[in-house]
Design an enzyme around this catalytic site. Structure first.
Site, PDB file in Angstrom:
ATOM      1  N   GLY A 385       0.791  -1.215   0.000  1.00  0.00           N
ATOM      2  CA  GLY A 385       0.000   0.000   0.000  1.00  0.00           C
ATOM      3  C   GLY A 385       0.826   1.270   0.000  1.00  0.00           C
ATOM      4  CB  SER A 386      -0.245   4.648   1.108  1.00  0.00           C
ATOM      5  OG  SER A 386      -1.478   4.563   0.443  1.00  0.00           O
ATOM      6  CB  ALA A 387       4.507   1.886   3.068  1.00  0.00           C
ATOM      7  CE  LYS A 389      -0.694   6.670  -1.582  1.00  0.00           C
ATOM      8  NZ  LYS A 389      -1.906   7.171  -0.891  1.00  0.00           N
ATOM      9  N   GLY A 711      -5.572   3.094   1.414  1.00  0.00           N
ATOM     10  CA  GLY A 711      -4.628   4.065   0.869  1.00  0.00           C
ATOM     11  C   GLY A 711      -3.834   4.803   1.908  1.00  0.00           C
TER      12      GLY A 711
END
Length: 712
Positions: A385-387, A389, A711
């Site tokens: 997931g969003s790690a 980004k 997210g």
């Protein structure tokens, strides 16, 4: 005058002496010239034979000098086979020894029992061959091997079950006698040798040719199962060298029955831990009988490994994982959660301070237990997931898709023939820092659309160079260690799995928010360390030093090799860009409505990081559980946010189902960072008082968080 006969007699004497000396000289010449080589070979058969005897393996210590893996002494009974010993002599000795010791006979193969029965009952065995078969044998239509196979095939179960306990013990001992090389001591028994057995065998050695009593060793794990899957295993003396490694090790001077590392650290550092064998010279006569033995060199225990691991911290991290998993399992929607991983790393040196994994399973009694699964930190991968980004934003800077400070509208995306895509909350116009702080999916999607040369138009289609951008994204992510092997000094590291539908714009958008390719916890630790230290991708390592052994002591010897930090690559990005993402990560945990502020804002050590939630891939597909979806949770973090000294990665696959669940990733992450800094503080206080560092344990503060949304 009468003539004397004395001169004649003297001449006869001289002549006889001359003839005798001539015969002696001829005989000596014959012995030296004609038979000299034969006698020389005979003398050479009375030779000095040097063999190598195993020594204990090297020990393992943690970074503070605490012993992790040691060698525990065992009473042992050995057998050294002489060169020309007969089967009958060995069986006779085995029979005598069987009267003095017990042996485990449960693992004797059926074939060995049949061989033994034929040896003990030769007449009955021959009677199993028919007259017709003997006639074929005499006509050379059957050979010895075929006749023997017929005997083996016809040994009945009743005959095999007729062995007495002492006969089976004799066979078990004989098998051990036969498993080694000539003149090389072979372990007969080293487990559960009683004091009485050891004493009575020692008293009867003169009647047991080749048998001896000695001290052997086995691996001892001072911290029990803590980190056991990473430390690895060693083969037993029965197992010896694995078949697939036999040629390699024999070429290096090993014996077939040597104990060798078969997994992880024990395997990876086998050449360091194995040591230098003791050399023993045996003088034998031409029949192979040992006349005398002499120790040529004492040998040296294997070199010691000093690990980067802090075992006090390791124990606390494992306890934290267990407590938080059991706590989470008591809440609704956590039925499929069965594992969690944590890596704690020095972001500047790559030293692994702790690597922990736990897996819920069943013990042999069917009871639910938490097993060690530290190896899963680098051998299993998941959507995180969003790690990721931070890597997406930096790739956006690098490709020119966005610039520091670029503003984009976080809004529901209406793409033709596609369900509406949106962030977990609509944020309106936001810049890159705000996008990281609140984990905006839409900002990342618009960034990757621009990267692919597309433009978002409501209700329109996306005309994008998808395949090329996939390559660009993955190459950029690999600079951080995402989707690439980290280089950790352990075998079997995986690089993760890449999605294969690389022509679909939607999959490219998933990649940008960590919901397409899979990554390991170790990769996440390397990724966040790369951001934390300003752009250097440092190779993680678990071995800190190799040291010379100090015999019969638990003290550390002189350093042979110190493992230096190794930078695998430098991010091809501006320092200002990296600092921008560092600020975004700080805001995630310390500013306003950052996705992790409720857990981390109160932390006194100024943490920075990024949370992540992703649709779970369970049993190969997105799993539906009672009509709801399953989610993975992750966290990457470092502290302090300026001059960071520690980085962590947390991965909890299949953490919960439905729309919300326990934020176990943040709970674990906060407690792990608390444990690190509390332990550091207590050691500093102890050192100030005593002048020496005293490792201690502590209790960390527990924090709570109710849920995470997609997210974040």
């Amino acid at each position: 005058m009468k003539k004397t006969h004395v001169p004649f007699r003297l001449n006869m004497v001289f002549f006889v002496v001359f003839v005798l000396f001539s015969i002696l000289i001829l005989r000596l010449g014959e012995l030296q010239i004609v038979f000299g080589d034969d006698f020389k070979r005979e003398l050479q058969r009375t030779a000095d034979v040097t063999v190598n005897n195993p020594v204990p393996r090297g020990k393992m210590y943690d970074r503070n000098g605490n012993t992790i893996v040691d060698n525990s002494p065992l009473n042992a009974i050995t057998y050294t086979k002489s060169q020309n010993v007969t089967q009958k002599e060995m069986l006779d000795t085995a029979g005598k020894l069987a009267k003095l010791i017990t042996m485990d006979t449960s693992k004797i193969p059926i074939r060995d029992k049949k061989d033994f029965w034929i040896t003990q009952h030769p007449k009955e065995a021959k009677a199993k061959i028919t007259k017709k078969e003997w006639a074929q044998y005499n006509q050379k239509k059957l050979d010895d091997t075929e006749i023997y196979q017929l005997e083996l095939d016809r040994v009945t179960d009743q005959e095999l079950n007729s062995f007495s306990k002492e006969e089976l013990t004799t066979l078990a001992i004989y098998r051990q006698f036969n498993s080694g090389f000539a003149l090389t001591p072979q372990i007969v028994k080293n487990k559960n040798v009683t004091a009485d057995e050891y004493a009575i065998v020692s008293e009867n050695l003169e009647n047991l040719p080749g048998v001896d009593t000695t001290t052997d060793w086995e691996r001892k794990y001072d911290y029990g199962t803590t980190l056991k899957s990473i430390l690895g295993d060693v083969t037993t003396s029965d197992q010896g060298i694995p078949k697939e490694l036999l040629d390699k090790y024999i070429a290096q001077g090993y014996s077939r029955n040597d104990r060798v590392g078969k997994s992880y650290l024990e395997l990876k550092y086998e050449d360091v831990l194995h040591g230098q064998k003791a050399k023993v010279k045996s003088v034998t006569d031409k029949s192979g009988k040992i006349l005398s033995t002499e120790t040529v060199s004492e040998g040296k225990r294997g070199d010691d490994l000093v690990l980067t691991i802090d075992m006090d911290l390791q124990q606390q991290v494992e306890k934290i994982i267990e407590e938080e998993m059991w706590s989470a399992k008591s809440k609704p929607n956590t039925g499929v959660m069965d594992r969690a991983f944590v890596v704690v790393m020095n972001p500047n040196t790559g030293e692994i301070l702790s690597m922990a994994g736990k897996l819920i399973g069943k013990d042999k009694n069917g009871k639910t237990v938490m097993n060690d699964y530290a190896s899963g930190t680098f051998t299993s991968s998941y959507n995180v997931g969003s790690a990721v980004k931070g890597a997406t934003v930096l790739t956006g800077y690098q490709t020119g898709a966005i610039k520091p400070g670029s503003i984009q509208l976080d809004e529901p995306l209406k793409i033709k023939n596609t369900p509406i895509k949106k962030s977990w909350k609509t944020f309106g116009a936001i810049n890159d820092l705000r996008a990281l702080q609140v984990s905006s999916n839409v900002y990342m999607w618009k960034t990757v659309i621009a990267m692919a040369g597309g433009k978002y138009v409501p209700n329109g289609t996306l005309n994008m160079n998808t395949a090329k951008t996939f390559n660009t994204m993955r190459q950029s992510f690999a600079q951080f260690g995402l989707g690439a092997r980290t280089g950790i000094d352990l075998p079997n590291e995986m690089s993760g799995f890449q999605g294969t539908e690389n022509n679909l714009p939607g999959k490219l958008m998933d990649l940008a928010i960590g919901q397409y390719d899979t990554y390991t916890a170790m990769q996440l630790a390397q990724y966040v360390s790369t951001i934390a230290n300003g752009g250097n991708r440092v190779q993680p390592h678990i071995v800190k030093e190799i040291r010379e052994p100090v015999m019969d002591s638990n003290t550390l010897g002189p350093i042979i090799e110190e493992i230096e930090p190794k930078v695998l690559n430098r991010l091809d990005m501006k320092d200002a860009w990296i600092k921008r993402v560092q600020e975004g990560f700080r805001m995630v945990m310390q500013v306003g409505d950052g996705t992790a502020t409720s857990t981390f804002r109160s932390a006194p050590y100024s943490p920075a990081g990024k949370t992540g939630t992703a649709q779970a891939f369970y049993d190969g597909s997105v799993k539906s559980l009672h009509g709801t979806e399953v989610w993975n949770l992750s966290l990457v973090s470092y502290a302090p946010s300026t001059n960071p000294e520690v980085a962590i990665a947390v991965v909890v696959p299949w953490a919960y189902s439905g729309n919300s669940g326990p934020g176990i990733n943040n709970l674990i992450g906060r407690r792990v960072l608390d444990a690190y800094f509390d332990l550091k503080k207590k050691r500093q206080l102890t050192e100030d008082v005593t002048g020496t560092e005293q490792p201690t344990t502590q209790t960390s503060t527990n924090t709570t968080q109710n849920s995470q949304q997609t997210g974040q």
